[in-house]
Enzyme design. Structure first.
Site, PDB file in Angstrom:
ATOM      1  CG  ASP A 129      -0.220   0.056   2.552  1.00 55.36           C
ATOM      2  OD1 ASP A 129       1.024   0.027   2.566  1.00 55.36           O
ATOM      3  OD2 ASP A 129      -0.898   0.112   3.593  1.00 55.36           O
ATOM      4  CG  HIS A 130       3.530   2.636   2.700  1.00 53.81           C
ATOM      5  ND1 HIS A 130       2.465   2.010   3.320  1.00 53.81           N
ATOM      6  CD2 HIS A 130       3.960   3.587   3.571  1.00 53.81           C
ATOM      7  CE1 HIS A 130       2.261   2.566   4.502  1.00 53.81           C
ATOM      8  NE2 HIS A 130       3.160   3.532   4.672  1.00 53.81           N
ATOM      9  CG  ASP A 172       2.177   2.159   9.186  1.00 53.43           C
ATOM     10  OD1 ASP A 172       2.558   2.390   8.026  1.00 53.43           O
ATOM     11  OD2 ASP A 172       1.509   2.979   9.853  1.00 53.43           O
ATOM     12  NE  ARG A 190       3.048  10.503  12.009  1.00 55.72           N
ATOM     13  CZ  ARG A 190       3.309   9.212  12.070  1.00 55.72           C
ATOM     14  NH1 ARG A 190       3.740   8.583  11.009  1.00 55.72           N
ATOM     15  NH2 ARG A 190       3.149   8.535  13.191  1.00 55.72           N
ATOM     16  CB  SER A 212       7.061   7.038  10.139  1.00 54.55           C
ATOM     17  OG  SER A 212       7.303   5.748   9.645  1.00 54.55           O
ATOM     18  NE  ARG A 236       9.444   6.825   7.726  1.00 55.72           N
ATOM     19  CZ  ARG A 236       9.045   7.911   7.070  1.00 55.72           C
ATOM     20  NH1 ARG A 236       9.909   8.807   6.676  1.00 55.72           N
ATOM     21  NH2 ARG A 236       7.768   8.102   6.798  1.00 55.72           N
TER      22      ARG A 236
END
Length: 660
Positions: free
Chosen positions: A61-62, A116, A376, A552, A554
């Site tokens: 989805d990213h 996520d 964000r 995030s 990440r």
């Protein structure tokens, strides 16, 4: 003893407790393609033949903008991994992980760990759903417990009735206005009160999703008749159980919000907690409007937008786009006629993916004002460094789309479709129960786990851009570390490791993606770090202010600095997930005992961190010495497991050695 809902679920899943450190069993996991490749590369090294969770899902989805081979190579790798190790696989086009998981897999009372930061979306169904780094998720998929500091529980009591033009997005913006982006660190926000009955599951999920911007561990709503009706519409009524706090349950803090007094709100550039009333900034010209993301992309959201724009056209000075949260939402919107209304008004229909939220297309004009229903608005995250991004509700975004300026939606005369009830409740003249059942049960874009026998025959597909995850270095007892970066407050993981169409395709290649480390703060950092590696085998240190690493989950924001030689980070305070990611990759997280010492450290000077193992063994505070001989003390608040991970050289080495 009366327990609140969070305490009940945590207690039911608790594996162990050591002081403030608790370990919980994880029922479900999710990954997405921007974090998934690293998570699965790490899972492969664990050597377990099949995931041990009840449900694990790999979502695409990213990285769906395929300008060359790299993103699709990642997708093929992820699909083959899912087939090999027993995961569900959600194909590109099926939707945003959090929305699809809400529809197809989330279960009240279950625990969910996702790579996520917006995994807490699942709290809208009554789950303890937590965002974490990919390595933590890999361990959970292998059957390992997830460790966290025992959270405080903050109760949010909702009363009153929302006025027309005010919605769930405004509720979480109000919480952010009161609590700030660091107010929820180490806490769970639990919503209750008579007003929650008026909020649909997607609206609740909007609130729990954006609770991540508080720095919270997660947020949660009870599982009630509203939850039951939603799951029934998704064909999953069997997954429903009633869950709520005991009568008389207490909270570490109580926040009360009277919804009838709530106004339409907006987060101003460049922080989610820079919240003000829309009426105070109305009249400002707008160049772009985007509706979607994992925060506001449900059928409920799109119906509110359609009600405002139906029969009208997007203002000539505005470009407007909509990214539906899932294929199911898109099909339901088409069946109901909402999609046609939006297209007639002039909205561009974007992919059911994260897209503009992570700077993957639909960037604003230079210096442009963009109203987004996202979560964000960090500077540059949109893909345009000087854009002014406001976070607003779908109603406020729709009003601006047709007027060309920031407009208070409560001042519009609009007849909302089903203002106080879900469009999926089966009593909708535009969408029958049969339509809902047929569309919501269509799992054609989900690939179910293969049997162990079939999985054993699968070969993993690895494109040329997929490189092994670099190993964390072994810890030394003494380190001499030059300060290669001195940053201010609220450094986000976007600042440390940007997203966007230029960088995201490199997520599987740490040597290449590391070239963008700290690029937004200091474009010379990479070159300086490479040069330092040639002359200083100990590495380097980064110094920062409050709330370092917000945003995030990440793990690349820890992985790439580790690859470039960052061995410690010294700040005034950390965001939860980033601190955990630093530990996982062997980087020592240090917090000033005296915050005024921040001013006494100069960029470029060398700090000597001594007696590291003694501090880890005894719990004594860490001590650093400057070139001038000044001593700086850093708080040692690490739990025993975190200390052991650092001593082992990171979580991967710790896990391989038998650590739990």
């Amino acid at each position: 003893m009366a327990l609140n809902l969070s305490q009940k679920i945590l207690a039911a899943h608790r594996v162990s407790k050591d002081g403030n450190d608790i370990a919980i069993k994880i029922d479900q996991t999710l990954t997405q393609d921007a974090t998934g490749t690293m998570a699965y590369l790490q899972f492969e090294t664990i050597g377990i033949p099949r995931v041990k969770t009840d449900v694990s899902v790999s979502y695409i989805d990213h990285n769906t903008l395929q300008t060359d081979y790299r993103n699709m190579d990642d997708h093929r790798y992820l699909q083959s991994i899912a087939e090999k190790y027993g995961l569900w696989f959600s194909r590109s086009g099926n939707g945003i992980c959090h929305q699809v998981h809400l529809e197809r897999f989330g279960k009240p009372g279950a625990t969910l760990l996702g790579s996520d930061s917006h995994t807490p979306t699942g709290g809208g169904l009554g789950m303890i759903a937590i965002g974490a780094g990919g390595l933590d998720v890999a361990v959970a998929m292998g059957g390992g417990a997830f460790h966290l500091t025992e959270p405080k529980i903050y109760g949010v009591k909702l009363t009153g009735v929302l006025k027309a033009g005010v919605s769930a997005k405004d509720i979480i913006l109000e919480v952010l206005r009161r609590e700030t982006v660091k107010g929820g660190v180490g806490a769970i926000y639990e919503y209750f009160g008579p007003a929650i009955a008026q909020l649909t599951v997607p609206q609740r999920a909007t609130i729990t999703n954006m609770g991540a911007e508080l720095g919270a561990t997660c947020s949660i709503f009870p599982s009630d008749e509203v939850t039951k009706n939603y799951l029934a519409a998704m064909g999953r009524e069997k997954d429903w159980i009633a869950l709520s706090a005991d009568e008389g349950a207490s909270y570490d803090k109580l926040i009360e919000i009277d919804l009838s007094r709530l106004e339409a709100l907006a987060s101003q550039p460049h922080s989610p907690d820079a919240v003000t009333e829309v009426k105070k900034i109305k009249g400002k010209a707008v160049q772009q409007v985007v509706i979607g993301s994992c925060t506001n992309s449900s059928l409920d959201d799109l119906s509110r937008v359609a009600s405002i724009v139906k029969g009208k056209h997007i203002h000539p000075g505005v470009e407007a786009g909509i990214a539906p949260g899932s294929r199911t939402t898109l099909l339901l919107a088409e069946k109901m006629g909402i999609l046609g209304d939006l297209i007639k008004a002039g909205f561009r229909i974007l992919e059911s993916a994260c897209g503009p939220c992570i700077g993957m297309g639909f960037a604003p004009s230079s210096g442009g004002v963009s109203l987004r229903t996202f979560n964000r608005n960090f500077k540059g995250r949109s893909g345009t460094p000087d854009a002014l991004v406001y976070l607003v509700s779908p109603e406020t975004a729709a009003a601006a789309a047709i007027t060309g300026e920031i407009t208070d939606p409560t001042e519009l005369s609009v007849s909302y479709i089903n203002q106080e009830k879900s469009l999926l409740d089966g009593d909708n003249p535009l969408l029958s129960s049969e339509d809902i059942a047929a569309i919501s049960s269509d799992d054609g874009m989900l690939i179910a786990p293969k049997t162990p026998e079939a999985a054993a025959k699968i070969e993993i597909i690895r494109g040329p851009n997929i490189k092994p995850c670099p190993l964390s270095p072994q810890l030394k007892d003494s380190l001499t570390l030059p300060v290669l970066l001195k940053a201010e407050d609220n450094v986000s993981t976007d600042d440390i490791m940007p997203a966007g169409a230029k960088v995201l395709p490199l997520r599987s290649n740490i040597p290449e993606i590391s070239k963008f480390t700290f690029e937004r703060l200091d474009e010379c950092f990479y070159a300086r770090a490479i040069e330092n590696q040639k002359t200083n085998p100990d590495g380097c240190i980064v110094v920062g202010g409050e709330n370092y690493g917000q945003g995030s989950s990440r793990e690349h924001a820890a992985l790439a600095p580790m690859f470039l030689g960052v061995r410690a980070v010294l700040v005034k305070s950390f965001a939860r997930i980033h601190k955990a990611n630093l530990i996982n990759y062997g980087i020592i997280p240090l917090v000033f005992k005296d915050k005024e010492d921040y001013e006494n450290i100069a960029f470029g000077e060398k700090l000597v961190l001594e007696d590291i193992f003694e501090s880890l063994d005894t719990g004594k505070n860490f001590v650093l010495k400057t070139a001038s001989g000044k001593t700086i003390e850093a708080i040692n608040d690490l739990d025993e497991r975190s200390k052991a991970i650092l001593k082992a050289g990171g979580l991967a080495a710790y896990t391989k050695s038998g650590g739990q």
